[in-house]
Design a protein around this motif. Structure first.
Motif, short mmCIF file in Angstrom:
data_model
loop_
_atom_site.label_atom_id
_atom_site.label_comp_id
_atom_site.label_asym_id
_atom_site.label_seq_id
_atom_site.Cartn_x
_atom_site.Cartn_y
_atom_site.Cartn_z
N GLN A 203 75.59 31.25 -20.22
CA GLN A 203 76.67 30.33 -19.85
C GLN A 203 76.87 30.34 -18.33
O GLN A 203 77.07 29.29 -17.71
CB GLN A 203 77.96 30.77 -20.56
N LYS B 178 74.40 28.25 -16.57
CA LYS B 178 74.70 26.81 -16.68
C LYS B 178 75.85 26.43 -15.77
O LYS B 178 75.84 25.37 -15.13
CB LYS B 178 75.04 26.46 -18.13
N GLN B 179 76.85 27.30 -15.72
CA GLN B 179 78.00 27.00 -14.87
C GLN B 179 77.62 26.96 -13.39
O GLN B 179 78.15 26.15 -12.63
CB GLN B 179 79.10 28.05 -15.08
N GLU C 94 74.81 25.98 -12.18
CA GLU C 94 74.18 24.68 -11.93
C GLU C 94 75.20 23.56 -11.89
O GLU C 94 75.18 22.71 -11.00
CB GLU C 94 73.15 24.38 -13.02
N GLU C 95 76.10 23.58 -12.85
CA GLU C 95 77.11 22.51 -12.88
C GLU C 95 77.95 22.52 -11.61
O GLU C 95 78.26 21.48 -11.05
CB GLU C 95 78.02 22.67 -14.11
N ASP D 179 75.95 21.34 -8.63
CA ASP D 179 75.72 19.90 -8.69
C ASP D 179 76.92 19.11 -8.19
O ASP D 179 76.80 17.95 -7.81
CB ASP D 179 75.36 19.47 -10.12
N ARG D 180 78.10 19.75 -8.21
CA ARG D 180 79.25 19.04 -7.66
C ARG D 180 79.73 19.70 -6.37
O ARG D 180 80.88 19.54 -5.96
CB ARG D 180 80.38 18.91 -8.69
#
Length: 667
Positions: free
Chosen positions: A395, A398-399, A401-402, A405-406
């Motif tokens: 998790q 993934k966080q 990357e998220e 990305d912002r």
RNA sequence: GGCGGAGUAGCUCAGCUGGUUAGAGCAUGCGGUUCAUACCCGCAGUGUCGGGGGUUCGAGUCCCUCCUCCGCCA
């Protein structure tokens, strides 16, 4: 080449003076994104550079008694050295005084004139020299420059103008079709409400009041306006209109840029003028203009006159580049202004790096050493607890990357630290020391394996932010960069093979004495420019002219030639033995040596061929600078340097006076 | 003056399109642990989510208004 490309730029900096941590912040942010995209498999091009024209530089150089170019060269090499020290992985460094830039700017100007986008007319306005800005009568504040408050002079000159108005509607439409174009969105509103909707005025794009710029080819008394000159670096660096077909190909490959990163005060130039220039050239527009906030000091904006600037070199000297990068990325909410305080820096370094991350690695290795002879065991039975840790690791990946990305760097790092904290908690919950006492080998194996696997994921995730730390972690854990350190590997829990021999070392982040450090940092800032002179003299790298007043200041402090113990301890000296030596073809001074450090073998290239024959060296014990950045000499990689004493034509190797194991530290 | 943003625990900040008892880190208090860099872990909190009004079954989250701070522009 990969299909997916990612082209990211920083602003090109103005080398009228040394840079401060604000510039370091922009460049670090861009570097983090560049590294992140590379890890994801993108074909990345990361550009930075310097904007070397303008009246301000011309005058500054004159004041220093130098021609502009040599004045600038000194500062530029200082800047490049800073980026090297900060591990900035740029692919190219463009200087606007380079021919590859100048000729293309001239060509662009000619083309825009010939297609009617640029026309010659008379300009009259109030000119402020320090700001290099023209003002209208009503913009003035009581007859003075509204920006700096300085005096202005009425100037009338024939100038070239760019027909901005012609493209305004197209730009507004572009904003509407590309809602992601300007980040954060509030900047877009500013552009629309203040400039685009009220109607754009034509922009004056040449100057005759000074000569330090790119001459307009058909009218050489004019030099190209600094922004038209500077902004085009983003395409000239890639190879736009280059004579070289390979470079032209490069331009086609990477343009349009994915991200132009900058601080908020220059959004206007990037979000309005730049896209319009590109439209006139019939080129695609960049995908995103990304603006970040300022890094403020306690007492406001950084400024030389306030004496609150801090040379990033001093922070790197003291805490290391990764620590500085971590602080910048973690502490400043992206897009907003952040405040630099010594206290905040200390808290981040002590709590996050030393206590949480550094200690997690260190305590884990310590247990591994005590309970498993330093070898990572195979996992035994997996329980719900391990599954929970594994799930969190995935998790977190993934966080990260998220968040990246912002552009939420703080959020990304906080996701990593969730996992770090979970690691510490997991150890408390499972108490491996108790398992060892009970000789519960199965459970102990599971626990320690899980801890190290979590550490592996953490190290992989840290790569974009802190380039050195993951390598330090791998070295101690005992893994080589490779399949277990790829970006994708962070999303798989359980990849780490068992049976790895770890190499526990010193804690990777030392715990700092907050009071002493805060005091030292405050003092550095109080010293103003004197502080950076000390640093420069230690590095011996500056060719920058130091004003007399500052020189006196440095002399008064009287410590320029002394170094701190911390400076010395940065050099890692080890006893090593030469196990093989051979000459390097076509290099009459160099020998290629294979050294044994006890725990590892090293290849080092040494310039001692005139003094030692290869066979004389084998078996010799030498002193190795083991943490020197690797270089290639005559195409042969050298990972360190061996010490020798020399005077004139005489040279002897430094060695140890008695028997001591290989790898022993010299201090 | 125009446009925009922000005001959440002592401090620094998270809280996406409105939905169960408002979160994190630091600081504070208490407790645990000893593998570890006097480190780590747990528990305890405190908040009228700037003030006031409104929409809604329900608002920190939407609307109006006022206050304060900031940004861009004039």
């Amino acid at each position: 080449m990969s299909e997916r490309t990612f082209y990211i730029t920083t602003p090109i900096y103005y080398p009228n003076d040394k840079l401060h941590i604000g510039h370091a912040y922009s460049t670090t942010v861009a570097d983090t994104l560049a590294r992140y995209k590379r890890l994801q498999g993108y074909d990345v091009f990361y550009l930075t550079g310097t904007d070397e024209h303008g009246q301000k530089l011309q005058r500054k150089a004159e004041a220093a008694g130098k021609d502009p170019q040599s004045y600038i060269d000194g500062i530029v090499s200082w800047i490049q050295r800073l980026w090297e020290r900060l591990d900035i992985s740029y692919d190219d460094f463009i200087r606007t005084t380079e021919p590859r830039h100048k000729t293309v700017v001239q060509e662009i100007f000619t083309r825009l004139v010939s297609q009617g986008d640029i026309y010659l007319a008379d300009y009259e306005g109030w000119y402020c020299t320090p700001c290099e800005s023209f003002w209208t009568e009503r913009q003035l504040h009581e007859g003075h420059c509204p920006d700096c408050g300085g005096t202005v002079e009425l100037v009338r000159e024939p100038s070239y103008f760019f027909k901005m108005s012609k493209y305004a509607d197209r730009l507004i439409a572009y904003y509407e079709e590309h809602p992601e174009f300007i980040v954060p969105e509030s900047r877009k509103h500013e552009m629309l409400n203040n400039f685009l909707r009220p109607g754009l005025e034509d922009l004056c794009v040449s100057r005759t009041s000074f000569s330090w710029g790119i001459p307009v080819r058909e009218n050489p008394e004019h030099v190209v306006y600094v922004w038209l000159d500077a902004l085009t670096n983003y395409i000239t660096a890639l190879g736009y209109l280059s004579q070289d077909p390979i470079l032209r190909e490069r331009f086609e490959h990477f343009w349009p840029a994915n991200v132009h990163l900058m601080a908020k005060e220059i959004v206007r130039f990037h979000a309005i003028y730049w896209p319009i220039f590109l439209m006139a050239l019939d080129l695609p527009l960049p995908k995103q203009i990304v603006a970040h906030g300022w890094l403020l000091m306690k007492d406001g904006k950084m400024s030389k006159t306030k004496g609150n600037v801090i040379d990033p070199n001093l922070l790197i000297d003291r805490y290391g580049s990764d620590a500085l990068r971590y602080f910048l990325l973690r502490e400043i909410p992206f897009g907003q202004d952040g405040v630099f305080t010594p206290e905040a820096l200390m808290e981040r370094l002590n709590f996050d790096l030393a206590n949480d991350l550094g200690n997690l690695l260190h305590r884990s290795l310590s247990m591994l050493g005590q309970f498993c002879e330093g070898v990572i065991p195979a996992a035994g039975t997996i329980t719900a607890l391990e599954e929970e840790v594994a799930a969190l690791a995935v998790q977190s990946a993934k966080q990260v990357e998220e968040a990246l990305d912002r552009y939420d760097f703080a959020g990304a790092l906080s996701a990593v630290w969730n996992l770090v904290r979970r690691g510490n908690r997991y150890i408390d919950e499972t108490a491996p020391w108790a398992l060892a006492k009970q000789q519960d080998v199965n459970r102990l194996g599971t626990v320690l394996y899980t801890v190290f696997e979590a550490l592996r994921v953490i190290s992989v995730l840290l790569q974009p932010f802190m380039p050195k730390t993951p390598h330090k972690m791998w070295e101690q854990i005992g893994i080589e960069p490779g399949e277990f350190t790829t970006w994708a590997s962070a999303k798989q829990f359980g990849l780490l093979p068992s049976g790895i021999q770890s190499r526990k070392g010193d804690p990777i982040f030392p715990r700092l004495d907050v009071r002493a450090e805060v005091e030292a940092l405050d003092q550095m800032m109080d010293q103003k420019q004197g502080a950076s002179i000390v640093s420069e003299q230690v590095q011996g790298s500056s060719t920058t002219e130091i004003p007399a007043a500052e020189k006196a200041d440095a002399e008064m402090t009287g410590v320029a030639q002394l170094i701190q113990i911390e400076d010395f301890t940065k050099v890692d000296l080890r006893v090593a033995q030469v196990i093989h030596a051979e000459a390097i073809p076509k290099a009459d001074k160099l020998l290629k040596l294979q050294l044994d450090l006890g725990t590892e073998k090293r290849q080092v290239v040494s310039g001692i061929a005139k003094y030692y024959a290869p066979e004389q060296l084998v078996g010799q014990k030498v002193i190795l600078v083991s943490n020197l950045k690797p270089v290639k000499l005559r195409g042969v990689e050298s990972n360190g340097m061996i010490l020798a004493a020399s005077v004139g034509e005489q040279l002897v190797l430094a060695t140890v006076s008695g028997d001591i194991p290989l790898g022993a530290k010299v201090k």
